[in-house]
Design an enzyme around this catalytic site. Structure first.
Site, mmCIF file in Angstrom:
data_model
loop_
_atom_site.group_PDB
_atom_site.id
_atom_site.type_symbol
_atom_site.label_atom_id
_atom_site.label_comp_id
_atom_site.label_asym_id
_atom_site.label_seq_id
_atom_site.Cartn_x
_atom_site.Cartn_y
_atom_site.Cartn_z
ATOM 1 N N LYS A 1 86.339 70.021 -59.992
ATOM 2 C CA LYS A 1 85.014 70.542 -59.615
ATOM 3 C C LYS A 1 84.443 71.413 -60.752
ATOM 4 C CE LYS A 1 86.589 72.462 -55.767
ATOM 5 N NZ LYS A 1 88.041 72.080 -55.882
ATOM 6 N N ARG B 1 96.766 73.990 -65.966
ATOM 7 C CA ARG B 1 95.424 74.527 -66.270
ATOM 8 C C ARG B 1 95.518 75.854 -67.019
ATOM 9 N NH1 ARG B 1 91.254 75.053 -61.605
ATOM 10 N NH2 ARG B 1 93.019 76.011 -60.542
ATOM 11 N N ARG C 1 83.532 75.137 -47.276
ATOM 12 C CA ARG C 1 84.943 74.770 -47.239
ATOM 13 C C ARG C 1 85.438 74.527 -45.833
ATOM 14 N NH1 ARG C 1 86.817 76.665 -52.576
ATOM 15 N NH2 ARG C 1 89.022 76.240 -52.685
HETATM 16 P P1 AP5 Z 1 88.549 77.852 -56.135
HETATM 17 O O1 AP5 Z 1 88.443 78.616 -57.395
HETATM 18 O O2 AP5 Z 1 87.342 77.211 -55.588
HETATM 19 O O3 AP5 Z 1 89.747 76.825 -56.316
HETATM 20 P P2 AP5 Z 1 89.973 75.320 -55.817
HETATM 21 O O4 AP5 Z 1 88.978 74.744 -54.917
HETATM 22 O O5 AP5 Z 1 91.372 75.351 -55.346
HETATM 23 O O6 AP5 Z 1 89.712 74.495 -57.049
HETATM 24 P P3 AP5 Z 1 90.219 74.706 -58.492
HETATM 25 O O7 AP5 Z 1 89.367 75.713 -59.199
HETATM 26 O O8 AP5 Z 1 91.710 74.971 -58.495
HETATM 27 O O9 AP5 Z 1 90.073 73.259 -59.109
HETATM 28 P P4 AP5 Z 1 88.826 72.444 -59.634
HETATM 29 O O10 AP5 Z 1 88.521 71.355 -58.665
HETATM 30 O O11 AP5 Z 1 87.680 73.336 -60.042
HETATM 31 O O12 AP5 Z 1 89.499 71.779 -60.901
HETATM 32 P P5 AP5 Z 1 89.302 72.065 -62.479
HETATM 33 O O13 AP5 Z 1 88.021 71.475 -62.946
HETATM 34 O O14 AP5 Z 1 89.555 73.500 -62.804
HETATM 35 O O15 AP5 Z 1 89.123 78.794 -54.947
HETATM 36 C C1 AP5 Z 1 90.216 79.664 -55.176
HETATM 37 C C2 AP5 Z 1 90.464 80.472 -53.915
HETATM 38 O O16 AP5 Z 1 89.298 81.282 -53.585
HETATM 39 C C3 AP5 Z 1 90.707 79.645 -52.630
HETATM 40 O O17 AP5 Z 1 92.073 79.263 -52.504
HETATM 41 C C4 AP5 Z 1 90.257 80.625 -51.531
HETATM 42 O O18 AP5 Z 1 91.232 81.590 -51.272
HETATM 43 C C5 AP5 Z 1 89.065 81.332 -52.185
HETATM 44 N N1 AP5 Z 1 87.778 80.648 -51.889
HETATM 45 C C6 AP5 Z 1 86.974 80.012 -52.777
HETATM 46 N N2 AP5 Z 1 85.893 79.501 -52.152
HETATM 47 C C7 AP5 Z 1 86.035 79.824 -50.848
HETATM 48 C C8 AP5 Z 1 85.253 79.544 -49.683
HETATM 49 N N3 AP5 Z 1 84.119 78.821 -49.757
HETATM 50 N N4 AP5 Z 1 85.687 80.020 -48.505
HETATM 51 C C9 AP5 Z 1 86.825 80.738 -48.401
HETATM 52 N N5 AP5 Z 1 87.617 81.019 -49.464
HETATM 53 C C10 AP5 Z 1 87.222 80.559 -50.673
HETATM 54 O O19 AP5 Z 1 90.489 71.164 -63.059
HETATM 55 C C11 AP5 Z 1 91.850 71.515 -62.864
HETATM 56 C C12 AP5 Z 1 92.664 71.201 -64.149
HETATM 57 O O20 AP5 Z 1 92.668 69.803 -64.381
HETATM 58 C C13 AP5 Z 1 92.088 71.837 -65.427
HETATM 59 O O21 AP5 Z 1 93.153 72.208 -66.250
HETATM 60 C C14 AP5 Z 1 91.276 70.702 -66.073
HETATM 61 O O22 AP5 Z 1 91.258 70.838 -67.474
HETATM 62 C C15 AP5 Z 1 92.065 69.464 -65.634
HETATM 63 N N6 AP5 Z 1 91.216 68.311 -65.363
HETATM 64 C C16 AP5 Z 1 89.991 68.302 -64.770
HETATM 65 N N7 AP5 Z 1 89.519 67.048 -64.640
HETATM 66 C C17 AP5 Z 1 90.497 66.236 -65.160
HETATM 67 C C18 AP5 Z 1 90.615 64.813 -65.308
HETATM 68 N N8 AP5 Z 1 89.630 63.980 -64.897
HETATM 69 N N9 AP5 Z 1 91.753 64.333 -65.868
HETATM 70 C C19 AP5 Z 1 92.741 65.160 -66.275
HETATM 71 N N10 AP5 Z 1 92.679 66.520 -66.173
HETATM 72 C C20 AP5 Z 1 91.565 67.041 -65.620
#
Ligand code: AP5
Length: 225
Positions: free
Chosen positions: A21, A135, A96
């Protein structure tokens, strides 16, 4: 205030932890110039600054649970009313669960600013664990990297600004598995919610970042504002 006939683009990025995302948000913002609103980033900043919201949120985030709806809904409702959102926005990590989706629906209806599209990045759970454990983020500009899939040119150093790279507190394998379970219990039902509203576009998120970006940007370019 924006109305139903405006040409603003209002997007929601939906998907499990590690779906990409944040990575795809950069591609969309790069093309569209709309503000990227990540509830995860807002909450992490609040924790780092020791604000009242941060103190409330920390234990939930550390456990991989959702922060209470009233806290997050209030943050988003206020952010969407900021002047820079008048030409559109990109929500990442919100809503969410159904309570948050309904709150967003109510707020956007009141403002006359409906969601244009929900982009659902679909990946397998094992991909999520692999991506998150590798990451790394820049402490200065927030740019994201992956030790194997998107490595920085110099280990531990941001390509964009030279800042130091770090690992998020909630990126341990144990917490990632808890976050995935939370996603399955509370967030998955939003896929059908938005599909039945005719807003959902499913993206094959397991492909490499460039292919995922191509799918995402193609979908976004097809929106008629
Ligand atoms: P949040 O920060 O939103 O974390 P998440 O949803 O778990 O998502 P991530 O940030 O871990 O992943 P992403 O999908 O953004 O992936 P990314 O691009 O970084 O939330 C964290 C916490 O906050 C929650 O657990 C909760 O406690 C709280 N929270 C947040 N919003 C909330 C809400 N609305 N309500 C209640 N609580 C809330 O990519 C990941 C990795 O993979 C990176 O290293 C990237 O370089 C790599 N990558 C990306 N795309 C690819 C690809 N196509 N191929 C290979 N590698 C890739």
């Amino acid at each position: 205030m924006a109305g139903l006939t405006d040409n603003a683009m209002r997007l929601v990025l939906l998907g499990p932890p590690g779906a990409g995302k944040g990575t795809q948000a950069e591609a969309i913002v790069g093309e569209r110039g709309i503000p990227h609103i990540s509830t995860g980033e807002i909450l992490r900043e609040a924790v780092a600054n020791g604000t009242e919201v941060g103190l409330k949120a920390k234990s939930y985030m550390d456990a991989g649970d959702l922060v209470p709806d009233d806290v997050v809904v209030a943050i988003v409702a206020e952010r969407l009313r900021a002047p820079d959102c008048s030409n559109g926005w990109l929500l990442d990590g919100f809503p969410r669960n159904l309570v948050q989706a309904e709150a967003l629906g109510k707020a956007t209806a009141e403002m006359g600013t409906p969601i244009s599209m929900v982009l659902y990045l679909n990946i397998a759970p094992e991909t999520a664990v692999e991506r998150i454990s590798g990451r790394r983020l820049c402490a200065d500009c927030g740019a994201g990297f992956h030790v194997s899939f998107m490595p920085p040119k110099a280990e531990g150093v941001c390509d964009k600004c030279g800042g130091k790279l770090y690992q998020r507190d909630d990126d341990s394998e144990e917490t990632v598995r808890a976050r995935l379970a939370t996603y399955d219990e509370q967030t998955v039902e939003l896929i059908e919610h938005y599909r039945s509203a005719g807003l959902l576009v499913e993206i094959r998120g397991d492909e490499n970042p460039e292919n995922v970006a191509e799918q995402v940007l193609e979908a976004v370019r097809g929106i008629r504002c």
